[in-house]
Design an enzyme around this catalytic site. Sequence first.
Site, PDB file in Angstrom:
ATOM      1  N   ASP A 111     124.348  30.821 -44.843  1.00  0.00           N
ATOM      2  CA  ASP A 111     124.689  30.678 -46.249  1.00  0.00           C
ATOM      3  C   ASP A 111     126.002  29.915 -46.383  1.00  0.00           C
ATOM      4  O   ASP A 111     126.990  30.222 -45.694  1.00  0.00           O
ATOM      5  CB  ASP A 111     124.818  32.084 -46.865  1.00  0.00           C
ATOM      6  N   GLU A 147     122.662  25.916 -44.920  1.00  0.00           N
ATOM      7  CA  GLU A 147     122.743  25.577 -46.336  1.00  0.00           C
ATOM      8  C   GLU A 147     123.959  24.653 -46.412  1.00  0.00           C
ATOM      9  O   GLU A 147     125.106  25.131 -46.387  1.00  0.00           O
ATOM     10  CB  GLU A 147     122.949  26.822 -47.201  1.00  0.00           C
TER      11      GLU A 147
END
Length: 456
Positions: A111, A147
């Site tokens: 993330d 990401e």
Amino acid sequence: PDPRFSAGDPASAIEEFRVMVDAMHDHGIEVILDVVYNHTGEGDHLGPTLSWRGIDNASYYVPKPGQPRFLYDSTGCGNTLRAEHVYVRRLIMDSLRYWVEVMNVDGFRFDLASTLLREQGRVNHQSGWLQMVQQDPVLSGVKLIAEPWDLGYSGYQLGTYPPPWREWNDKYRDVVRRYWNGEFGITGQFATRIAGSSDLFAPGHRRPSSSINYVTSHDGFTLQDLVSYERKHNEANQENGRDGRSVNYSQNCGQEGSSTNPDILAHRDRLKRSLLTTLFVSQGVPMLLGGDDLGRTQQGNNNPYCQDNEISWYDWNLGESNKEQLEFVRELIAFRKDHPSLRRNRFLTGQVEKNGLPDAIWWHPEGHVMRSEDWASTQAFGMWLAAPDMLLICFNPTGEAVRFKLSDEYVWSWGLGWGESTVVAGEDLKGGVASVASQSVLILRVQSSASERGMV
């Protein structure tokens, strides 16, 4: 593992997780863990002290430049973990190795990965943490997915990670959504995305598999909501509409939210099938949001992280339309597996290959190769994959059926489609015309033998 998810005694959570992973492996399923090492749940300087703030705030968190009593925030969560510090790196590396060596997972999705690469406030692709992962004998052998952005300065880094990293491709997401919304003038962008996004990944000598293609994810609308809501409905989050993306490139097909109108439901079903088909015929790695195969809705909420209720739960009591969508997704997955041309390990170039045919041809509905001027004036078009198996994938995002004139050098047959799309063969079964229904995809394949053509 969080003991709240344990089926029995919370103390058995670790063993239960390992058993789950082993069971998935027995069925050919890999386990990729979504990890968040970019912040802790303490918020900004006004938040609670829960993790390392009270132990060593200066080492574990990035201070705000010139105001060290405040925290730098590249995550949108009030604080940023300081991955350039030796002890923070050790913490992250030890955690990753544990999940691989003890829990047997197959990889990680990071993330806001750009935050982990920051040194002295800037994203550094030679960062100490990244080099540690690249050379680690355990972690260098698992799947690594970034990401590739955060909210800080120069945080958007799509296409810049080194092999063997894969990256979430949000440009794919947005262009595919816009194309099926009927937006004019983006046909060329759409073609680039479904062909593997070579503009993003080829400069770094990477392959189409570097692109994680997706239309929806846990951040944002589900597929059902993408075709049912023109705007987010996050009132239940109690943040006065500040949370969640406001630009979603979504549509409601004539009515905001749930509907019983058969025309609206048919329209939504057609769009969902087109979006799903696009995903599974694109070069790169398709990522399907859990529940999109079942028609799951979040009631228009595009940021339901705080909703442990019907908004985020799965409803396993499937209606007939949900079952039909599940079966359609199964057909798509099987079709992709059966056709290697949809899973190439090199980018499409249009150059002639060993079989004497170009690897790909962009096909105009009028029956000729797309010219440079056609891309600005044409919405419906075909992607003709000529090797290793021959497919013609016809895309029509317009509100009317479009007739495609087929090459008269081959005998074409139905590959995959739905609704009112049709194929009419020409003389001697060669060539002919395919009619692609509005906002639909039709896949044709070349018959390769006399038996397939019904000649024997």
